[in-house]
Design a protein around this motif. Structure first.
Motif, PDB file in Angstrom:
ATOM      1  N   CYS A 406       0.770  -1.274   0.066  1.00  0.00           N
ATOM      2  CA  CYS A 406       0.089  -0.035  -0.065  1.00  0.00           C
ATOM      3  C   CYS A 406       0.964   1.126  -0.155  1.00  0.00           C
ATOM      4  N   PHE A 407       2.009   1.239   0.921  1.00  0.00           N
ATOM      5  CA  PHE A 407       2.767   2.419   0.846  1.00  0.00           C
ATOM      6  C   PHE A 407       3.629   2.481  -0.634  1.00  0.00           C
ATOM      7  N   SER A 410       1.212   3.808  -3.197  1.00  0.00           N
ATOM      8  CA  SER A 410       1.021   5.343  -2.613  1.00  0.00           C
ATOM      9  C   SER A 410       2.212   6.105  -3.398  1.00  0.00           C
ATOM     10  N   MET A 411       3.335   5.684  -2.923  1.00  0.00           N
ATOM     11  CA  MET A 411       4.675   6.566  -3.220  1.00  0.00           C
ATOM     12  C   MET A 411       4.745   6.569  -5.030  1.00  0.00           C
ATOM     13  N   SER A 466       0.425   5.295   8.323  1.00  0.00           N
ATOM     14  CA  SER A 466      -0.971   4.490   7.511  1.00  0.00           C
ATOM     15  C   SER A 466      -2.030   5.733   7.803  1.00  0.00           C
ATOM     16  N   GLN A 469      -1.577   9.138   6.421  1.00  0.00           N
ATOM     17  CA  GLN A 469      -1.666   9.126   5.056  1.00  0.00           C
ATOM     18  C   GLN A 469      -3.350   9.209   4.576  1.00  0.00           C
ATOM     19  N   SER A 504       2.742  13.074   1.366  1.00  0.00           N
ATOM     20  CA  SER A 504       2.221  11.537   1.089  1.00  0.00           C
ATOM     21  C   SER A 504       3.506  10.727   0.768  1.00  0.00           C
ATOM     22  N   SER A 508       4.710   7.781   2.951  1.00  0.00           N
ATOM     23  CA  SER A 508       4.901   6.341   2.192  1.00  0.00           C
ATOM     24  C   SER A 508       6.361   5.937   2.745  1.00  0.00           C
ATOM     25  N   HIS A 568      -6.142  -0.988   1.979  1.00  0.00           N
ATOM     26  CA  HIS A 568      -5.175  -0.051   2.704  1.00  0.00           C
ATOM     27  C   HIS A 568      -5.912   0.156   4.093  1.00  0.00           C
TER      28      HIS A 568
END
Length: 653
Positions: A406-407, A410-411, A466, A469, A504, A508, A568
């Protein structure tokens, strides 16, 4: 209840001369042969610990294959990378059919609402700017302002032959070999499933087998079959054959990873276990960092696959130079084989058996007639504490590796706004660098806070990253679109899109850093608190849970990224549950490894605060357990005790 201590169940009485029924920490004068299972306290010092040259050689032999394992684990990033492609003969600048976002994670870049056609989800994303050996570079390929609509995709996919721009240093990979684009793009995700599913089944099955027949046979057969299946993968004639053989390759790779991990833990004294394990992790990361150079040298995916597998040929020599785990032999009461191996160790270390000051060899001679006692991991179901510890660590590893994706996604969602991340190699080495920094931080944190404290700290960091974010940035975005007050208006003005993107990305990176440490530390923690007789089975459960966490990435990709936000949120909730559950775990730093089920069952958590003076603790220490070897005899004579006496002694007044 025994004198108010309801936490401890009485142990059965020992028959005269019985040895090995319980661990060395439970030994008493009535059963001196129990010293045999005090491996860390008597056998290991007698053999010289890691000071023995032979033991150091064996530890080194467990480090070397970690390099080959690192190559195999990260091969999917190169074999199955989805390249840029265009219709053959049209020229790469005129009708670009697709361009994918980098790398290992297979993310879709900026498109938060992907088109509905199979082609667009697999092939379209942010156009990369990195050059590659095939001659495709960002200067010749114009950036796409928006993904093509359904009609354009249909016309592009009418093409029957494509040219590819592979970004990973290869001239050809699996995708370009069998044209896995447009309607066939889903087969790439199935190929990614195959290795992970093979690893999951391998961890579960080979773990149980290693506890039953030993670590050495499982290691040897895993090496033999990974050579067979791995080299056959390079000869695949279609993607179905490739995916099937990759499943069996992953199955065998799991057996190698699992047995080497267990042997490494069982060779070391308490103070060296974490250091030895982390060195192996660093060696595997060397393989991760060297993988792009190896791909550039091989040029073709079939050559790369063969080069990755061939070094495992060296491990065939392990059958003649690598012994069975002595700790496992003694824990399962295979004393005849243990005696031979101890003599082998003393000979290799140039130690005279007459210098045995612990009385290991004389006691061993008395127990040669005992029958082996092997245990399966299913025995954990009947325990009160051990199964809870293993379940907590399984959930931790699942959460750590699951939320890591998930991280990462997102990145990668900010690639167009951060041009550096558009390049495949920048993306790949960013991931590798975060993992390296995480392992370095683990070494420092675990040294000062211990296993439980370190795991708790990294899980708290994961949860904070988490929640911030998911909550803070979405809240700010909502206020910036519909400011209802002066404060919200100030927030909207002060928090520009670029600042939100930077926040963000920062969250991440912190999340990836902490979640990697959570997953790795959960596996190591399980290896320390699981008894020797079922250590591989327990490790298999935690590693399989980690595999399920990693499996969520290709599942989300296969479903066109639908449900990603819910994915997430679920893992973020799991991090909060894990923070509470970690407090139930025992601290294993500088503690002897438990050898059997009884030993592991009494391996309970320590209180967070010290006991007050005169307060009787509910959780007993290992030193107190040795007094319970004759409880049944004491209970039988309890009628003759004076008033106020109990099986544990006099009642406190």
């Amino acid at each position: 209840p025994l004198g108010g201590r309801a936490e401890i169940q009485p142990l059965p009485p020992l028959p005269p001369g019985a040895g090995g029924a319980h661990s060395g920490c439970c030994a008493s004068a009535a059963a001196p042969s129990l010293l045999l299972l005090d491996y860390d306290g008597s056998v290991l010092p007698f053999l010289g610990g890691l000071g023995g040259g032979y033991q150091r050689t064996l530890v080194l032999l467990t480090w070397i294959p970690a390099l080959f394992i690192g190559f195999s684990q990260f091969s999917d990033s190169f074999l199955l990378d989805q390249p840029n492609f265009w219709c053959r003969g049209a020229g790469k600048g005129s009708e670009l059919a697709g361009a994918t976002v980098t790398g290992r994670w297979g993310d879709l870049g900026n498109w938060t609402t992907p088109p509905s056609t199979p082609f667009s989800t697999a092939a379209w994303g942010a156009t990369g700017s990195g050059s590659n050996s095939s001659g495709v570079d960002g200067g010749d390929t114009p950036p796409l302002s928006s993904p093509p609509d359904k009609g354009d995709n249909a016309s592009n996919c009418d093409c029957h032959a494509w040219d590819y721009g592979i970004r990973t240093g290869l001239v050809q990979n699996v995708v370009s070999k069998w044209d896995l684009v447009c309607d066939n793009a889903w087969k790439v995700h199935i190929a990614k499933f195959s290795l992970l599913v093979g690893l999951i089944f391998g961890y579960l099955i080979t773990g149980c087998i290693a506890d039953w027949v030993g670590r050495r046979p499982v290691l040897l057969f895993s090496v033999i079959f990974i050579l067979i299946f791995g080299l056959t993968v390079a000869l695949s004639v279609n993607v179905t054959m490739f995916s099937t053989l990759r499943f069996f390759e992953g199955f065998c790779l799991a057996g190698i990873i699992l047995t080497l991990y267990a042997i490494r833990i069982e060779l070391c004294p308490p103070g060296k276990r974490f250091m030895i394990t982390m060195v192996a992790s660093f060696v595997a990361m060397v393989g991760q960092f060297l993988m792009p150079g190896l791909a550039a040298l091989c040029r073709d995916w079939q050559v790369l696959q063969a080069v990755i597998i061939c070094p495992f040929l060296l491990m065939l020599l392990y059958w003649s130079i690598f012994p069975e785990s002595l700790r496992w032999l003694m824990a399962t009461q295979q004393f005849e084989a243990a005696k031979k191996l101890i003599l082998h160790f003393t000979q290799k270390n140039c130690i005279s058996p007459e210098s045995d000051i612990k009385g290991v060899m004389p006691e061993l001679e008395k127990e040669l007639s005992r029958r082996p006692k092997k245990v399966c991991i299913v025995k954990v179901v009947g325990t009160r504490n051990l199964w809870k510890n293993i379940v907590v660590l399984c959930v931790n590893s699942l959460t750590g590796y699951g939320i890591h994706h998930c991280f990462a996604r997102s990145m990668m969602g900010h690639e167009v706004k951060v041009p550096l991340l558009e390049n495949f190699y920048a993306d790949y080495y960013t991931m590798a660098s975060i993992a390296l920094a995480s392992c370095l931080a683990m070494c420092v944190v675990v040294r000062f806070l211990g296993r439980r404290g370190g795991l708790l700290l990294f899980m708290i960091l994961t949860a904070l990253a988490s929640l911030l974010q998911l909550g803070l940035l979405n809240l700010i975005g909502k206020y910036s679109q519909h400011p209802d007050s002066e404060l919200q208006l100030k927030l909207a003005v002060g928090m520009s899109d670029s600042v939100k993107d930077k926040f963000s990305i920062s969250f991440s990176i912190v999340g990836m850093f902490a979640s990697h440490a959570v997953g790795s530390l959960s596996v190591f923690f399980c290896a320390e608190i699981t008894p020797t007789v079922i250590r591989c089975g327990g490790l298999g459960l935690v590693l399989a849970s980690a595999g399920f966490g990693m499996l969520t990435a290709p599942i989300i990709e296969l479903h066109n990224q639908k449900g990603y936000f819910l994915h997430h949120i679920i893992f973020a909730c799991c991090t909060l549950i894990c923070i509470i559950c970690i407090l139930l775990l025992p601290e294993s730093r500088d503690q002897n490894l438990p050898e059997n089920i009884s030993n592991g069952e009494h391996y309970t958590r320590q209180p967070l605060l010290p006991h007050k003076k005169g307060e009787q603790p509910l959780l007993l220490t290992n030193a107190e357990l040795k007094d319970y070897s004759g409880l049944h005899d004491v209970a039988a004579a309890s009628d003759g005790l004076p008033e106020g006496a109990t099986a544990n002694g006099m009642k406190s007044m």
